[in-house]
Design an enzyme around this catalytic site. Structure first.
Site: not given
Length: 208
Positions: A29-30, A74-75, A94, A96, A157
């Site tokens: 996540g981010n 990285s996102e 973001h 999961h 994802h």
């Protein structure tokens, strides 16, 4: 408009809540929040969400230039694509969520007209075609849906939720997973029935 310090504290707390509710695990996540018209606060790379402190968060500008802090997630291209397309969005999450992500693996999104809270809080949930995580391809795959949705299931994802505040973006993630569990439970019991009457899907704020 919250101060930068307030945003840092809110994003840090959001990371802990995501982990406590089982919406992320390990380094998954981010998170991000808009500081002002030119700067975005984002979560650092390779840090467990429960361990993100206000000071650990990274600032970049809208042109993807580093401003302060360590290495951003990285996102980052995904988050910057959101803020470029939507002036009304102040935060993006973001994660999961297990059950909701399972829907995306099955090639499905959550149906409307089944759970009132889903219609009111989430609106239509977009099912975004698969693109590799951490790439510009993922940001490109989400772009066609950004203007018409606040909640996205990214195939194989996870999920992305947007909001006018960090709290609203987080709440949409939590509601997404809870509604996914309810729909799965209904299927296990036999079938999913639509609401015989009620409000239309708006994707607006949760009921008060």
């Amino acid at each position: 408009m919250p101060t930068e310090r307030e945003l840092r504290e809110q994003l840090s707390e959001c990371g802990r809540m995501l982990w406590n509710c089982g919406l992320v695990g390990a380094f998954e996540g981010n998170l991000s929040a808009r500081v002002d018209a030119n700067r975005v606060l984002v979560s650092p790379a390779n840090v467990h969400k429960v361990d993100i402190t206000p000071e650990a968060l990274v600032i970049v500008d809208v042109r993807n230039r580093w401003v302060s802090g360590g290495s951003p997630t990285s996102e980052l291209p995904l988050h910057l694509a959101v803020y470029e397309a939507r002036d009304d969005v102040m935060a993006a999450v973001h994660a999961h969520p297990p059950t909701a992500t399972g829907f995306s693996v099955a090639g499905e999104t959550l149906p409307n007209g089944v759970i009132t809270e889903a219609d009111l809080v989430l609106g239509e949930v977009a099912l975004v075609p698969y693109a590799p995580p951490g790439t510009t391809h993922l940001a490109e795959s989400v772009k066609p849906y950004l203007l018409s949705h606040n909640v996205f299931l990214m195939s194989h994802h996870g999920a992305l939720t947007l909001g006018g505040s960090i709290k609203e973006a987080y709440n949409r993630m939590e509601v997404l997973e809870r509604c996914a569990r309810m729909i799965l439970a209904a299927r296990m019991l036999g079938r999913v029935q639509t609401i015989p009457y009620g409000p239309k899907s708006t994707g607006g704020d949760e009921p008060r």
